[in-house]
Motif scaffolding. Structure first.
Motif, PDB file in Angstrom:
ATOM      1  N   THR A 352     -10.308   0.724  -7.972  1.00  0.00           N
ATOM      2  CA  THR A 352      -9.157   1.712  -7.985  1.00  0.00           C
ATOM      3  C   THR A 352      -7.768   1.167  -7.877  1.00  0.00           C
ATOM      4  O   THR A 352      -6.654   1.507  -8.449  1.00  0.00           O
ATOM      5  CB  THR A 352      -9.572   2.587  -6.715  1.00  0.00           C
ATOM      6  OG1 THR A 352     -10.715   3.169  -7.224  1.00  0.00           O
ATOM      7  CG2 THR A 352      -8.590   3.849  -6.810  1.00  0.00           C
ATOM      8  N   LEU A 353      -7.664   0.279  -6.958  1.00  0.00           N
ATOM      9  CA  LEU A 353      -6.321  -0.611  -6.666  1.00  0.00           C
ATOM     10  C   LEU A 353      -5.825  -0.953  -8.212  1.00  0.00           C
ATOM     11  O   LEU A 353      -4.718  -1.015  -8.349  1.00  0.00           O
ATOM     12  CB  LEU A 353      -6.444  -1.408  -5.564  1.00  0.00           C
ATOM     13  CG  LEU A 353      -5.125  -2.453  -5.249  1.00  0.00           C
ATOM     14  CD1 LEU A 353      -4.046  -1.502  -4.840  1.00  0.00           C
ATOM     15  CD2 LEU A 353      -5.547  -3.414  -4.159  1.00  0.00           C
ATOM     16  N   LEU A 354      -6.712  -1.780  -8.882  1.00  0.00           N
ATOM     17  CA  LEU A 354      -6.292  -2.546  -9.912  1.00  0.00           C
ATOM     18  C   LEU A 354      -5.560  -1.312 -10.933  1.00  0.00           C
ATOM     19  O   LEU A 354      -4.761  -1.489 -11.647  1.00  0.00           O
ATOM     20  CB  LEU A 354      -7.465  -3.147 -10.522  1.00  0.00           C
ATOM     21  CG  LEU A 354      -7.358  -3.989 -11.951  1.00  0.00           C
ATOM     22  CD1 LEU A 354      -6.194  -5.054 -11.338  1.00  0.00           C
ATOM     23  CD2 LEU A 354      -8.604  -4.794 -12.340  1.00  0.00           C
ATOM     24  N   THR A 355      -6.446  -0.272 -10.961  1.00  0.00           N
ATOM     25  CA  THR A 355      -6.008   1.065 -12.057  1.00  0.00           C
ATOM     26  C   THR A 355      -4.825   1.376 -11.740  1.00  0.00           C
ATOM     27  O   THR A 355      -4.024   1.517 -12.509  1.00  0.00           O
ATOM     28  CB  THR A 355      -7.287   2.037 -12.063  1.00  0.00           C
ATOM     29  OG1 THR A 355      -8.397   1.398 -12.467  1.00  0.00           O
ATOM     30  CG2 THR A 355      -6.658   2.954 -12.749  1.00  0.00           C
ATOM     31  N   ASP A 356      -4.516   1.564 -10.381  1.00  0.00           N
ATOM     32  CA  ASP A 356      -3.281   2.103  -9.708  1.00  0.00           C
ATOM     33  C   ASP A 356      -2.096   1.111 -10.159  1.00  0.00           C
ATOM     34  O   ASP A 356      -0.971   1.442 -10.278  1.00  0.00           O
ATOM     35  CB  ASP A 356      -3.246   2.460  -8.249  1.00  0.00           C
ATOM     36  CG  ASP A 356      -3.966   3.684  -7.852  1.00  0.00           C
ATOM     37  OD1 ASP A 356      -4.223   4.325  -8.981  1.00  0.00           O
ATOM     38  OD2 ASP A 356      -4.302   3.900  -6.856  1.00  0.00           O
ATOM     39  N   LEU A 357      -2.207  -0.135  -9.856  1.00  0.00           N
ATOM     40  CA  LEU A 357      -1.311  -1.291 -10.155  1.00  0.00           C
ATOM     41  C   LEU A 357      -1.058  -1.306 -11.521  1.00  0.00           C
ATOM     42  O   LEU A 357       0.236  -1.459 -12.020  1.00  0.00           O
ATOM     43  CB  LEU A 357      -1.908  -2.629  -9.863  1.00  0.00           C
ATOM     44  CG  LEU A 357      -1.959  -2.782  -8.263  1.00  0.00           C
ATOM     45  CD1 LEU A 357      -2.366  -4.145  -7.814  1.00  0.00           C
ATOM     46  CD2 LEU A 357      -0.413  -2.712  -7.840  1.00  0.00           C
ATOM     47  N   LEU A 358      -1.964  -1.016 -12.648  1.00  0.00           N
ATOM     48  CA  LEU A 358      -1.536  -1.182 -14.061  1.00  0.00           C
ATOM     49  C   LEU A 358      -0.826   0.337 -14.431  1.00  0.00           C
ATOM     50  O   LEU A 358       0.004   0.133 -15.060  1.00  0.00           O
ATOM     51  CB  LEU A 358      -2.822  -1.021 -14.716  1.00  0.00           C
ATOM     52  CG  LEU A 358      -3.781  -2.505 -15.074  1.00  0.00           C
ATOM     53  CD1 LEU A 358      -5.269  -1.959 -15.563  1.00  0.00           C
ATOM     54  CD2 LEU A 358      -2.965  -3.211 -15.668  1.00  0.00           C
ATOM     55  N   GLU A 359      -1.092   1.264 -13.565  1.00  0.00           N
ATOM     56  CA  GLU A 359      -0.455   2.441 -13.789  1.00  0.00           C
ATOM     57  C   GLU A 359       0.923   2.334 -13.222  1.00  0.00           C
ATOM     58  O   GLU A 359       2.060   2.729 -13.970  1.00  0.00           O
ATOM     59  CB  GLU A 359      -0.857   4.091 -13.292  1.00  0.00           C
ATOM     60  CG  GLU A 359      -0.189   4.995 -13.401  1.00  0.00           C
ATOM     61  CD  GLU A 359      -0.549   5.620 -14.932  1.00  0.00           C
ATOM     62  OE1 GLU A 359       0.017   6.289 -15.259  1.00  0.00           O
ATOM     63  OE2 GLU A 359      -1.727   5.078 -15.332  1.00  0.00           O
ATOM     64  N   ILE A 360       1.190   1.922 -12.315  1.00  0.00           N
ATOM     65  CA  ILE A 360       2.523   1.458 -11.686  1.00  0.00           C
ATOM     66  C   ILE A 360       3.233   0.646 -12.544  1.00  0.00           C
ATOM     67  O   ILE A 360       4.583   0.787 -12.952  1.00  0.00           O
ATOM     68  CB  ILE A 360       2.661   0.636 -10.372  1.00  0.00           C
ATOM     69  CG1 ILE A 360       1.936   1.928  -9.192  1.00  0.00           C
ATOM     70  CG2 ILE A 360       3.973   0.421  -9.799  1.00  0.00           C
ATOM     71  CD1 ILE A 360       3.172   2.973  -8.934  1.00  0.00           C
ATOM     72  N   SER A 361       2.732  -0.620 -13.270  1.00  0.00           N
ATOM     73  CA  SER A 361       3.234  -1.409 -14.052  1.00  0.00           C
ATOM     74  C   SER A 361       3.873  -0.708 -15.389  1.00  0.00           C
ATOM     75  O   SER A 361       4.701  -0.952 -15.902  1.00  0.00           O
ATOM     76  CB  SER A 361       2.379  -2.487 -14.437  1.00  0.00           C
ATOM     77  OG  SER A 361       1.208  -2.209 -14.972  1.00  0.00           O
ATOM     78  N   ARG A 362       2.891   0.259 -15.814  1.00  0.00           N
ATOM     79  CA  ARG A 362       3.582   1.043 -17.041  1.00  0.00           C
ATOM     80  C   ARG A 362       4.558   2.076 -16.602  1.00  0.00           C
ATOM     81  O   ARG A 362       5.657   2.009 -17.437  1.00  0.00           O
ATOM     82  CB  ARG A 362       2.233   1.950 -17.576  1.00  0.00           C
ATOM     83  CG  ARG A 362       0.939   1.435 -17.798  1.00  0.00           C
ATOM     84  CD  ARG A 362       0.145   2.142 -18.698  1.00  0.00           C
ATOM     85  NE  ARG A 362      -1.219   1.612 -18.835  1.00  0.00           N
ATOM     86  CZ  ARG A 362      -2.231   1.710 -18.041  1.00  0.00           C
ATOM     87  NH1 ARG A 362      -2.372   2.416 -17.097  1.00  0.00           N
ATOM     88  NH2 ARG A 362      -3.415   0.954 -18.582  1.00  0.00           N
TER      89      ARG A 362
END
Length: 575
Positions: A352-362
């Motif tokens: 979940t953290l990895l998914t959120d980090l990818l979303e933040i990077s977008r």
């Protein structure tokens, strides 16, 4: 056209519209006084100059008036004395038989002719002092002399003393029916063997008054011209000073708006040129630092994105292995089984953290795009509440949906809005202290809104300011019971703004929190008030009884089926 230029054009249009309405002139002048240094200084300069010129003109007018009056008074006193002396010499040299009334009257007529000839005025009067003398010639007045001009006090002074001259200011009648300033001079004229006469001369001061008026007019014209001249000089002098200041202010606004290449024009070597060079040096420094920070941010974004992508493959492998181990935990001893459960839970949290980090990077890279489709916010909220039913039961929380509006479809990205609602509801369940949670959906002609109200501990004002910050926690010592990465509210705020909406929060320590998501119905961003108040009305959890299943009406072709006051059901509580 930049935002700063657009704002300047809009401001100038509002100003011109304000000046066209004379009723708004006081407000426009007050606004100009507050915002224009040049106008303020010129107005102060004009006021002080006008006051100084007014004082100087009044003082000069009074001095000139007194000088003119004194000069004219001295002139008329000399004229009256000369005429009186000539008449007295004639009387003294005349040989008249005592008691000859005819000769005395003839002598008085000749004296009257001499007075008229020797004086510059034709308004003359003579009155007997001793009214008992029967042989004395009769009183006379010449030139329309009005006996009432002479006051009783002056007549008494003339009668009592034969040597000095007496005078007083009077108002003489004109042919037009008005009055003009004048002076009456009185003294005695002695007729031998008869006695003394009161002799009066009336002089008008019309010429002096005309001269004074002309001089005063010249003074006022010169004074007004001087005020205008000083105002013009002050305006042009201030223009040379305030124009660079205005340019500096405009350049600062552009610099603040993101135009990092703007600079001030520098001319000469005076103080303003030094200011311009210092400002340009500061702008160069800011530009270089911002570029360095932008490059560093870009490197960080790439690093986060690259690391997240690189971690996906091993994480997938770890997730599969963790799922296999967790599925067979019943075959392990209790300690190993517990370790398998913890491993699986932490791997899920890490994913979940990895998914959120990818979303933040977008978001940071500006590559986020919406996938819009017509969606009913009320139905979406019901689905999210149903999906979190088990979690709410585990926390002993009663979730209630109140949806008087929000049924008609609105263009939105349902995946992102569902993520916002899940995040808000999950936070409310975690921090709601096992008390009821109210999810409200409502709408109006411009927007639809969803509110999540909990009655937990709430937050302090200084904590509310940071609630949307990344990785921020109100109580760092408190353990998350439902997972979470600390990025949920930050991503939720980004999703709301991406839709042109807004996400607001109200929280009071000891009274819970209320998050309100507002989305526009059309392409324009949200403006005005939300259909749901961010600050809730006074209410307590005791007002909410056992929840009942919601009966959602089918959406109509004309819009929402708005049934004010109708309560919808609880999902995730006792249902």
């Amino acid at each position: 056209m930049t935002a700063a230029q657009t704002g300047a054009v809009g401001s100038s249009r509002r100003q011109s519209a304000g000046w066209r309405d004379w009723r708004r002139w006081p407000d426009e002048l007050a606004r100009l006084w507050r915002r224009s240094l040049r106008f303020r200084i010129v107005l102060i300069t004009l006021a002080l100059t006008a006051a100084a010129v007014l004082v100087a003109c009044v003082w000069m007018a009074l001095v000139i008036q007194n000088d003119l009056f004194d000069s004219r008074r001295t002139q008329v006193l000399t004229d009256a004395r000369r005429a009186t002396v000539a008449a007295q010499e004639t009387l003294d040299n005349a040989a008249v038989q005592a008691g000859d009334t005819a000769q005395l009257q003839s002598l008085m007529n000749s004296v009257r002719a001499i007075l008229i000839q020797q004086s510059s005025t034709d308004m003359i009067a003579a009155f007997r002092v001793d009214r008992t003398a029967t042989q004395a010639p009769q009183d006379f007045t010449v030139g329309g002399f009005d006996e009432t001009l002479v006051t009783a006090g002056m007549r008494a002074a003339v009668r009592s003393n034969s040597e000095p001259q007496w005078w007083q200011s009077v108002g003489l009648a004109t042919d037009e029916g008005g009055t003009m300033p004048g002076i009456v001079v009185g003294q005695q004229l002695v007729l031998p063997d008869v006695g003394a006469y009161e002799l009066y001369f009336a002089y008008d001061l019309a010429s002096a008054d005309q001269t004074l008026g002309f001089i005063q007019g010249i003074l006022w014209v010169v004074g007004i011209g001087l005020v205008v001249l000083i105002g013009g000089i002050a305006w042009f002098v201030l223009r040379s000073v305030t124009t660079p200041i205005a340019e500096a202010a405009e350049t600062s606004e552009k610099l603040a708006a993101g135009e990092l290449t703007v600079r001030l024009p520098v001319h000469g070597e005076d103080e303003l040129a030094t200011l311009g060079r210092s400002f340009n040096a500061m702008a160069d420094s800011i530009e270089s630092q911002i570029k360095e920070l932008a490059d560093l941010s870009l490197v960080q974004q790439r690093f986060v994105s690259d690391v997240s992508h690189e971690l996906r493959t091993p994480l997938t492998t770890i997730r599969l292995a963790a799922d296999m181990i967790n599925d067979q935990r019943d075959e392990f001893d209790p300690a190993t089984a517990r370790a398998a459960e913890l491993l699986n839970a932490q791997v899920q949290r890490f994913e979940t953290l990895l998914t959120d980090l990818l979303e933040i990077s977008r978001y940071d890279a500006g590559s986020v795009q919406l996938e819009l489709e017509p969606t009913s916010l009320a139905h979406l909220a019901e689905d999210v509440i149903a999906s979190m039913h088990q979690l709410a039961e585990q926390h002993g929380t009663d979730v209630r949906l109140v949806a008087p509006g929000g049924y008609s479809p609105v263009d939105m990205d349902p995946r992102r809005i569902r993520r916002i609602v899940r995040n808000l509801l999950g936070n409310a369940i975690e921090h709601g202290e096992h008390r009821p949670i109210v999810v409200t959906v409502d709408s109006d002609q411009q927007a639809v809104a969803l509110g999540v109200r909990d009655f937990g501990l709430g937050m302090r004002p200084e904590e509310v300011e940071h609630v949307f910050d990344r990785f921020w926690r109100a109580d760092p010592s408190r353990t998350r019971t439902i997972g979470g990465t600390g990025l949920g509210l930050s991503i939720a705020l980004g999703d709301a703004r991406l839709h042109g909406g807004e996400l607001t929060v109200w929280s009071e320590y000891g009274h819970g929190s209320n998050f309100v998501l507002t989305l526009p119905r059309g392409a324009r961003p949200v403006s005005g008030s939300s259909p749901i108040r961010t600050e809730p009305v006074d209410e307590t959890p005791d007002e909410f009884g056992r929840t009942e299943p919601i009966q959602v009406p089918a959406p109509s072709a004309t819009g929402d089926a708005r049934e004010r006051g109708g309560a919808a059901s609880a999902r995730g509580g006792a249902s």
